[in-house]
Design an enzyme around this catalytic site. Structure first.
Site, short mmCIF file in Angstrom:
data_model
loop_
_atom_site.label_atom_id
_atom_site.label_comp_id
_atom_site.label_asym_id
_atom_site.label_seq_id
_atom_site.Cartn_x
_atom_site.Cartn_y
_atom_site.Cartn_z
N LYS A 52 0.85 -1.21 0.00
CA LYS A 52 0.00 0.00 0.00
C LYS A 52 0.88 1.25 0.00
O LYS A 52 0.64 2.20 -0.74
CB LYS A 52 -0.93 0.00 1.22
CG LYS A 52 -2.05 -1.03 1.10
CD LYS A 52 -2.78 -1.27 2.40
CE LYS A 52 -3.75 -2.44 2.24
NZ LYS A 52 -4.39 -2.83 3.49
N GLN A 71 -4.64 -1.48 9.66
CA GLN A 71 -4.49 -2.79 9.02
C GLN A 71 -5.05 -3.89 9.93
O GLN A 71 -4.71 -3.98 11.10
CB GLN A 71 -2.99 -3.04 8.73
CG GLN A 71 -2.72 -4.33 8.00
CD GLN A 71 -3.31 -4.37 6.60
OE1 GLN A 71 -3.22 -3.41 5.85
NE2 GLN A 71 -3.93 -5.49 6.25
N ASP A 124 -11.28 2.92 4.44
CA ASP A 124 -11.79 1.57 4.19
C ASP A 124 -13.32 1.50 4.23
O ASP A 124 -13.90 0.48 3.88
CB ASP A 124 -11.23 0.61 5.25
CG ASP A 124 -9.95 -0.08 4.79
OD1 ASP A 124 -9.78 -0.23 3.57
OD2 ASP A 124 -9.15 -0.46 5.66
#
Ligand code: NAP
Length: 280
Positions: A49, A93, A116
């Site tokens: 990422k 994460q 997200d």
């Protein structure tokens, strides 16, 4: 034989478009990634990422925190990022170490920076069909793939296998928003094979190899699963068997995976644009 949906190619196209847009910006979007502990798979995901963000000319910061961090200290880090006007997008994460309350941690992220789309604010908006909202990256990437291949959803029977908050639930909502008729299967579902054979589009997000072995003629098959086997990375779908009958199929690797990271970058840019209008 099925057409293989080239997620890598579509993801590259998305990335190229983002890059062109970012090149024209004076200030650059900034993504903050929080990595707790040293789960090897998470470390690889975060590195990828970060690499992609930098390739696009984003600013990016990774906060690597110890596995035994207290919930309060982790929350404090999130509050700092929430307040920092230079940070546009925050990602925690997953998975988190077991002693941390995932719900409490994810809920602490400011919804306008929730890249997200996992906060109840964004998920609630998605459930209600209120747009704009931040759409979780993997489901968003799947819809983009279907659109790119002109696969219509209206009136289609869609089976989503798996009901997680990050893939199964949001993809089922997106499919309903596109007027598909959605069935959701999970570990307690009976007669999965029958359901698979009676649907037009199968989206498998389980994490078990060969859970989809046979589909009806012309079915569209989206394989979200990532399974590390002795023969390398495999999806949930028996690719060789299923591609004989399917009209379209995503490979693993090279299908949904590259789209997830491309959508993360797209969400970062979108949040940046929203915040620029609000704050400056
Ligand atoms: P998850 O949270 O573990 O959820 C798995 C789901 O599969 C659960 O809803 C579970 O049902 C269901 N399930 C388990 N066994 C089943 C069975 N025998 N028949 C039908 N359903 C069954 O997983 P996730 O986070 O959604 O991820 C799913 C897979 O996608 C994993 O392989 C993951 O690595 C992969 N993934 C890929 C990407 C990508 O970018 N390509 C992104 C995210 C995830 P219950 O709810 O009843 O337990």
């Amino acid at each position: 034989m099925a057409v293989i949906i080239d997620g890598k190619k579509i993801a590259e196209k998305v990335i190229d478009n983002i890059k062109k847009e970012v090149d024209l910006l004076e200030r650059k979007p900034k993504l903050a990634v929080i990595l707790v502990g040293n789960n090897p798979a998470s470390e690889i995901y975060v590195r990828n990422k970060q690499k992609m963000a930098l390739k696009l000319g984003f600013d990016s910061v990774v906060l690597t925190l110890p596995a035994d961090i207290s919930e309060e200290n982790l929350l404090e880090q999130i509050y700092i990022l929430n307040e920092d006007v230079n940070i546009n997008a925050i990602l925690v994460q997953l998975p988190l170490p077991a002693h941390l309350n995932k719900q409490r941690i994810l809920e602490a992220i400011e919804p306008l920076k929730d890249v997200d789309g996992f906060t109840t604010h964004n998920f609630g908006r998605l459930s209600l069909g209120y747009f704009p909202c931040v759409v979780p990256c993997t489901p968003k990437g799947i819809v983009r793939l279907l659109d790119e291949y002109d696969i219509s959803l209206e009136g289609k029977k869609v089976l989503v296998i798996g009901r997680s908050n990050i893939v199964g639930k949001p993809i089922s909502l997106l499919m309903q928003n596109r007027n598909a008729t959605v069935t959701m299967a999970h570990s307690k579902t009976k007669n999965l094979e029958e359901l698979i054979l009676s649907n037009d589009i199968i989206i498998s997000a389980v994490g078990i190899t060969n859970i989809v072995n046979q589909v009806s003629k012309g079915a569209v098959v989206i394989d979200v699963g990532i399974n590390r086997t002795e023969n390398g990375l495999k999806g949930d779908v028996n690719f060789e068997l299923v591609s004989e009958n399917a009209s379209y199929i995503t490979p693993v690797p090279g299908g949904v995976g590259p789209m997830t990271i491309a959508m993360l970058m797209e969400n970062t840019l979108e949040l940046f644009k929203i915040q620029e209008k609000l704050l400056f």
